[in-house]
Design an enzyme around this catalytic site. Structure first.
Site, PDB file in Angstrom:
ATOM      1  N   GLU A 106      34.140  38.310  46.479  1.00  0.00           N
ATOM      2  CA  GLU A 106      32.938  38.187  45.658  1.00  0.00           C
ATOM      3  C   GLU A 106      32.797  36.778  45.087  1.00  0.00           C
ATOM      4  OE1 GLU A 106      32.283  42.696  43.942  1.00  0.00           O
ATOM      5  OE2 GLU A 106      33.774  41.460  42.937  1.00  0.00           O
ATOM      6  N   CYS A 357      34.550  37.577  33.978  1.00  0.00           N
ATOM      7  CA  CYS A 357      35.949  37.195  34.128  1.00  0.00           C
ATOM      8  C   CYS A 357      36.845  38.426  34.132  1.00  0.00           C
ATOM      9  CB  CYS A 357      36.326  36.265  32.973  1.00  0.00           C
ATOM     10  SG  CYS A 357      38.018  35.681  33.029  1.00  0.00           S
TER      11      CYS A 357
END
Length: 365
Positions: A106, A357
């Site tokens: 990704e 994150c």
């Protein structure tokens, strides 16, 4: 017992050779091997890096007979977009890519008023086994090739230039190696990718080295190698705890290189390059957000060429932890600033689409 770490990726069939794997001389050699004149390498690179074009059928300045041969040999399709997911009114876009061997990775494109940042993956999965990170819990499948890293950038830049991303046409200004994987565990390919990204067109994409950030959990020998390169990229150290007892649990590589060793390497990087180091610290409720840990972190960072980037913990499936309370976060910031430390709380993008994150896990294909 310390969590198991994987520093060397499993051996798998490598991706096919691609233009972006090669430096300019290697491209000329590769073109010559195909029976083409060496200057065709520069033409090909001008299309790929300069015009963001990978379809040789559109490269009309190349002889028709050469296009198919050059395309098959040097511009194979490495990554296929499986799907795009957006949030923030389309200003944040996560892309799920399928590699030639079916591996999924990704990247996340984030558009801000003054810049466009792309978060790229350097490995499929991660071997560092951090318990609060979805990628780390997935384990390491393999390293990405230089070209697979670069192609995330080129493909995203192409969409941006063509206006298919919300906000109209634009250019990528910043690249952060904060996607899937530990970048410095794939050192050779990541370094080559940085060179392709930052070399001037047509040798590369021409993005400034100062716009590149490389994150690491603290692989000290690799930090020292990066220091010796004397590049102008920013180093981001995923610290997450200022004391060895807790960091051993949160960042298992701390069993190998302790906090003091990691920070010493980071300070040498800052002193050598003149670039401020970013200290990444995910705030986890009742785990690492105590006032005394803020003070300890402040003492460790005070007076250094460094900035602390606090990250409210992003939720991951099955996680037992959550983000700190707002008032605790504010006190943590206040205490760091009382030590004279530069600190910000990250404007977390992509949380709703598992693109923030620690959330990238290449799921949902």
């Amino acid at each position: 017992m310390p969590a198991e770490l994987t520093f060397v990726a499993p051996r798998r069939t490598p991706p096919p050779r691609h233009l972006a794997d090669l430096d300019p001389q290697e491209r000329r050699d590769a073109v010559a091997e195909l029976g083409e004149k060496p200057f065709r390498a520069r033409q090909l690179a001008q299309h790929y890096f300069g015009r963001l074009e990978a379809d040789t059928a559109r490269m009309t300045d190349l002889p028709a007979a050469s296009r198919e041969r050059l395309g098959e040999a040097l511009l194979p399709q490495l990554l296929t977009p499986v799907k795009h997911v957006t949030c923030d009114n389309g200003m944040t876009r996560k892309t799920l890519w399928r590699a030639f061997d079916g591996v999924l990775v990704e990247s996340v494109l984030m558009r801000y008023p003054d810049r466009v940042t792309l978060c790229v993956s350097s490995q499929a999965g991660c071997g560092m086994n951090c318990p609060f990170c979805a990628t780390g819990q997935a384990g390491l499948t393999r390293n990405l090739s230089t070209a697979e890293i670069v192609d995330q950038v080129v493909s995203s830049a192409r969409d941006l230039a063509r206006g298919t991303v919300a906000g109209g046409p634009g250019r990528i200004s910043n690249i952060v190696f904060m996607g899937m994987g530990e970048p410095l565990a794939n050192y050779k390919r990541v370094l080559a990718a940085i060179r392709r990204i930052t070399d001037p067109v047509p040798d590369g994409l021409g993005i400034s080295q100062r716009g590149i950030t490389v994150s690491t959990v603290g692989l000290v020998p690799a930090i020292e190698k990066l220091t010796a390169e004397r590049m102008q990229v920013r180093l981001a150290v995923s610290l997450h705890a200022p004391d060895d007892e807790l960091r051993d649990e949160l960042v298992p590589v701390n069993h190998r290189w302790k906090v003091a060793e990691v920070l010493d390497a980071a300070w040498r990087y800052a002193d050598t390059t003149g670039r401020r180091v970013s200290i990444e610290y995910a705030l986890i409720r009742d785990i690492n957000d105590q006032a005394w840990r803020a003070d300890l972190l402040g003492r460790l960072v005070a007076g250094r060429l460094a900035h602390v980037n606090l990250i409210p913990l992003n939720p991951t499936p099955g996680s037992k932890w959550t983000a700190s309370r707002p008032e605790v976060e504010r006190e943590f910031v206040r205490r760091l600033r009382s030590h004279g430390v530069s600190v910000t709380v990250r404007d977390t993008r992509g949380r709703e689409i598992d693109g923030a994150c620690g959330q990238l896990a290449a799921s949902g294909a």
